[in-house]
Design a protein around this motif. Structure first.
Motif, PDB file in Angstrom:
ATOM      1  N   GLY A   1       0.786  -1.220   0.000  1.00 49.82           N
ATOM      2  CA  GLY A   1       0.000   0.000   0.000  1.00 49.82           C
ATOM      3  C   GLY A   1       0.818   1.271   0.000  1.00 49.82           C
ATOM      4  O   GLY A   1       0.446   2.264  -0.632  1.00 49.82           O
ATOM      5  N   GLY A   2       1.961   1.286   0.701  1.00 49.19           N
ATOM      6  CA  GLY A   2       2.785   2.488   0.735  1.00 49.19           C
ATOM      7  C   GLY A   2       3.309   2.859  -0.629  1.00 49.19           C
ATOM      8  O   GLY A   2       3.389   4.041  -0.977  1.00 49.19           O
ATOM      9  N   LEU A   3       3.684   1.853  -1.431  1.00 46.26           N
ATOM     10  CA  LEU A   3       4.145   2.117  -2.789  1.00 46.26           C
ATOM     11  C   LEU A   3       2.977   2.520  -3.684  1.00 46.26           C
ATOM     12  O   LEU A   3       3.092   3.428  -4.515  1.00 46.26           O
ATOM     13  N   ASP A   4       1.846   1.866  -3.527  1.00 47.75           N
ATOM     14  CA  ASP A   4       0.667   2.184  -4.339  1.00 47.75           C
ATOM     15  C   ASP A   4       0.262   3.639  -4.166  1.00 47.75           C
ATOM     16  O   ASP A   4      -0.087   4.327  -5.135  1.00 47.75           O
ATOM     17  N   ARG A   5       0.293   4.135  -2.930  1.00 47.57           N
ATOM     18  CA  ARG A   5      -0.117   5.518  -2.688  1.00 47.57           C
ATOM     19  C   ARG A   5       0.829   6.504  -3.356  1.00 47.57           C
ATOM     20  O   ARG A   5       0.397   7.552  -3.850  1.00 47.57           O
ATOM     21  N   PHE A   6       2.113   6.181  -3.388  1.00 44.51           N
ATOM     22  CA  PHE A   6       3.064   7.060  -4.066  1.00 44.51           C
ATOM     23  C   PHE A   6       2.825   7.047  -5.572  1.00 44.51           C
ATOM     24  O   PHE A   6       2.782   8.102  -6.223  1.00 44.51           O
ATOM     25  N   ILE A   7       2.675   5.858  -6.128  1.00 44.48           N
ATOM     26  CA  ILE A   7       2.476   5.742  -7.574  1.00 44.48           C
ATOM     27  C   ILE A   7       1.182   6.422  -8.009  1.00 44.48           C
ATOM     28  O   ILE A   7       1.154   7.169  -8.997  1.00 44.48           O
ATOM     29  N   ASP A   8       0.106   6.169  -7.291  1.00 43.41           N
ATOM     30  CA  ASP A   8      -1.204   6.684  -7.693  1.00 43.41           C
ATOM     31  C   ASP A   8      -1.386   8.159  -7.365  1.00 43.41           C
ATOM     32  O   ASP A   8      -2.086   8.875  -8.096  1.00 43.41           O
ATOM     33  N   GLY A   9      -0.744   8.623  -6.276  1.00 39.51           N
ATOM     34  CA  GLY A   9      -0.978   9.990  -5.832  1.00 39.51           C
ATOM     35  C   GLY A   9       0.085  10.983  -6.238  1.00 39.51           C
ATOM     36  O   GLY A   9      -0.227  12.089  -6.697  1.00 39.51           O
ATOM     37  N   VAL A  10       1.350  10.624  -6.089  1.00 42.74           N
ATOM     38  CA  VAL A  10       2.439  11.588  -6.275  1.00 42.74           C
ATOM     39  C   VAL A  10       2.932  11.636  -7.716  1.00 42.74           C
ATOM     40  O   VAL A  10       3.175  12.719  -8.258  1.00 42.74           O
ATOM     41  N   LEU A  11       3.074  10.485  -8.359  1.00 42.63           N
ATOM     42  CA  LEU A  11       3.635  10.479  -9.715  1.00 42.63           C
ATOM     43  C   LEU A  11       2.834  11.313 -10.705  1.00 42.63           C
ATOM     44  O   LEU A  11       3.442  12.027 -11.527  1.00 42.63           O
ATOM     45  N   PRO A  12       1.493  11.272 -10.704  1.00 39.05           N
ATOM     46  CA  PRO A  12       0.774  12.124 -11.652  1.00 39.05           C
ATOM     47  C   PRO A  12       1.071  13.614 -11.468  1.00 39.05           C
ATOM     48  O   PRO A  12       1.131  14.366 -12.454  1.00 39.05           O
ATOM     49  N   ILE A  13       1.307  14.035 -10.243  1.00 30.16           N
ATOM     50  CA  ILE A  13       1.635  15.446  -9.987  1.00 30.16           C
ATOM     51  C   ILE A  13       3.021  15.768 -10.525  1.00 30.16           C
ATOM     52  O   ILE A  13       3.232  16.807 -11.167  1.00 30.16           O
ATOM     53  N   LEU A  14       3.980  14.892 -10.287  1.00 36.31           N
ATOM     54  CA  LEU A  14       5.334  15.115 -10.801  1.00 36.31           C
ATOM     55  C   LEU A  14       5.340  15.136 -12.325  1.00 36.31           C
ATOM     56  O   LEU A  14       6.083  15.928 -12.942  1.00 36.31           O
ATOM     57  N   ARG A  15       4.541  14.293 -12.940  1.00 38.15           N
ATOM     58  CA  ARG A  15       4.458  14.289 -14.408  1.00 38.15           C
ATOM     59  C   ARG A  15       3.824  15.587 -14.919  1.00 38.15           C
ATOM     60  O   ARG A  15       4.278  16.151 -15.925  1.00 38.15           O
ATOM     61  N   LYS A  16       2.824  16.043 -14.238  1.00 37.18           N
ATOM     62  CA  LYS A  16       2.163  17.295 -14.639  1.00 37.18           C
ATOM     63  C   LYS A  16       3.145  18.458 -14.577  1.00 37.18           C
ATOM     64  O   LYS A  16       3.066  19.402 -15.375  1.00 37.18           O
ATOM     65  N   ARG A  17       4.092  18.383 -13.662  1.00 38.73           N
ATOM     66  CA  ARG A  17       5.102  19.434 -13.521  1.00 38.73           C
ATOM     67  C   ARG A  17       6.329  19.182 -14.398  1.00 38.73           C
ATOM     68  O   ARG A  17       7.333  19.883 -14.285  1.00 38.73           O
ATOM     69  N   ASN A  18       6.267  18.167 -15.246  1.00 37.28           N
ATOM     70  CA  ASN A  18       7.359  17.826 -16.167  1.00 37.28           C
ATOM     71  C   ASN A  18       8.634  17.429 -15.432  1.00 37.28           C
ATOM     72  O   ASN A  18       9.741  17.684 -15.889  1.00 37.28           O
ATOM     73  N   LEU A  19       8.463  16.773 -14.285  1.00 35.12           N
ATOM     74  CA  LEU A  19       9.602  16.358 -13.480  1.00 35.12           C
ATOM     75  C   LEU A  19       9.900  14.867 -13.599  1.00 35.12           C
ATOM     76  O   LEU A  19      10.960  14.415 -13.151  1.00 35.12           O
TER      77      LEU A  19
END
Length: 450
Positions: A399-417
């Motif tokens: 679950g800890g990895l799932d929350r990072f992948i589902d929650g944080v990665l889309p934001i980093l991608r939106k910021r072109n990071l």
């Protein structure tokens, strides 16, 4: 400040059950699957779908003495990654292996084989092993001193590099018509004789897709920094403040330049263990829920192992006795010991607060917040020159990895990071590292131009 043009490096650092020391007790954890390869295959496929750079497995050739209170048994990483390579195509695999408790020829053969099996997706986390009790698992009376281990490690890396280069890239001809399989003058004995090793060579497997695995290192002591600046292509490190992370980052890059290396070819990757929830209050409560599951006997033993400070038998809700802290300060020759002292100096915690502070990441940065807050923190460290990326350390699995992948990665991608997709197929491709020339590259270039 202008945004850096490159993208973040993001590895998933997988630890048995999760990184929080009480993760196995959490209601959503699956401690019965720690030795189940299907768990890690699921994680690998999930991480690859998210386009993460690599999975990283730490390892030590010894059983944690506190297995009574914490899930710290583990599968051997090189064997494990062979099974994960079979069910993935792009994600990298970084395995820890000790220069103190392997032989160069065996390790060179194992990693070269894994690089072939995976199609060039392997990294070697080079460690000298700090666990003193490992010695008796290998017929030694005592663990070699710190300085001796690093000197041995230098020679070990030299030997395996020669072995990985002992076959030139074009050694195999495989000409069925003539019957010539390999040009033997392109396969070389290394004839190494040194202080610790005598190895004839050549290796019995040809040069691997990446030329050699990516060299990774995790020591931050003075010897560790020198070793990393000379050899490492990725450095795993632990920092609690952006100031210390920036200082380490600048120091490593400058040392590498001093060795004539391109600083851009060394990725500095601090660890981050994020507790992620819909609100900041929920994330803080989630971390507190984990900390409430801590076994103080385990935590105090971990603290003693790192620092030498023995707090057993004391009231853990009172401040740390300063005399015990000061007694170890002069002996703080490890980076993790100094990190703990810095936390004590900066925050003046009670014993309970200190063991909770360290429970989530053993000195790595623990963050509790929303996906947006975690993304903000990552972006700040990245653009302000404190990191080239991060080892993401899930507090629990999966679950800890799932929350990072589902929650944080889309934001980093939106910021072109962070990448939308892989641009290559090897770990070197993911990290933006060149394929190293072999020791015989000049000979090969002359043949090619003839």
């Amino acid at each position: 400040m202008s945004r850096r043009p490159d993208k973040l490096v993001l590895n998933a650092f997988i630890y048995p059950g999760g990184h929080h020391e009480a993760a196995w007790r959490y209601s959503e954890s699956e401690p019965h699957r720690i030795a189940d390869i299907s768990l890690y295959q699921e994680i690998a496929r999930r991480a690859e779908a998210a386009k993460l750079d690599a999975l990283f497995f730490a390892d030590a050739p010894v059983l944690d003495a506190n297995i009574r209170f914490s899930a710290r048994h583990r599968l051997e990483p090189i064997t494990t990654f062979a099974a994960l390579a079979a069910v993935t195509e792009k994600i990298g695999f970084i395995a820890t292996a000790s220069t103190t408790y392997y032989e160069p020829y065996n390790l060179a053969r194992l990693f070269a084989s894994l690089d072939h099996i995976s199609g060039g997706r392997v990294g070697w986390n080079i460690v000298t092993t700090s666990a003193e009790q490992a010695a008796k698992n290998f017929g030694l009376d005592r663990h070699p001193p710190h300085a001796d281990r690093y000197r041995q490690g230098e020679e070990f890396v030299d030997v395996v590099t020669k072995l990985w280069d002992s076959w030139e890239d074009d050694a195999i001809i495989a000409d069925k018509e003539s019957g010539l399989f390999a040009e033997t003058d392109r396969i070389h004995e290394i004839a190494h004789k040194g202080e610790f090793y005598s190895v004839q060579g050549p290796l019995n497997v040809n040069r691997s897709p990446q030329g050699r695995p990516v060299y990774v290192q995790a020591g931050s002591s003075e010897e560790g920094r020198g070793f990393a600046a000379k050899h490492a292509e990725a450095i795993f490190t632990a920092h609690q403040t952006i100031e210390s992370a920036r200082a380490f980052y600048s120091d490593i890059k400058a040392r590498a330049a001093g060795f004539g290396r391109n600083p851009a070819h060394i990725k500095v990757l601090p660890g981050i263990s994020p507790f992620i929830a819909g609100t900041e209050q929920e994330a803080i409560a989630l971390e507190a829920e984990f900390n409430d599951l801590v076994q103080p006997a385990f935590s105090l033993n971990q603290l003693k192992r790192i620092t030498g400070i023995d707090l057993s038998g004391l009231d853990i809700d009172k401040p740390l006795p300063r005399d015990l802290v000061e007694a170890t300060r002069a002996q703080a020759n490890s980076s993790r010991h100094q990190l703990v002292l810095d936390v004590i100096d900066r925050e003046n915690p009670t014993i309970r607060q200190l063991i909770h502070r360290l429970a989530g990441g053993r000195g790595h940065k623990v963050i509790a917040g929303t996906p947006e807050q975690v993304a903000d923190w990552i972006e700040t460290w990245f653009i302000e020159g404190a990191a080239d990326g991060f080892n993401v350390m899930p507090p629990w699995l999966t679950g800890g990895l799932d929350r990072f992948i589902d929650g944080v990665l889309p934001i980093l991608r939106k910021r072109n990071l962070f990448r939308e997709d892989y641009e290559g197929s090897t770990l070197r491709d993911h990290y933006g590292l060149p394929r190293p020339d072999s020791l015989f590259a000049e000979r090969q270039a002359i043949r090619a131009s003839a």
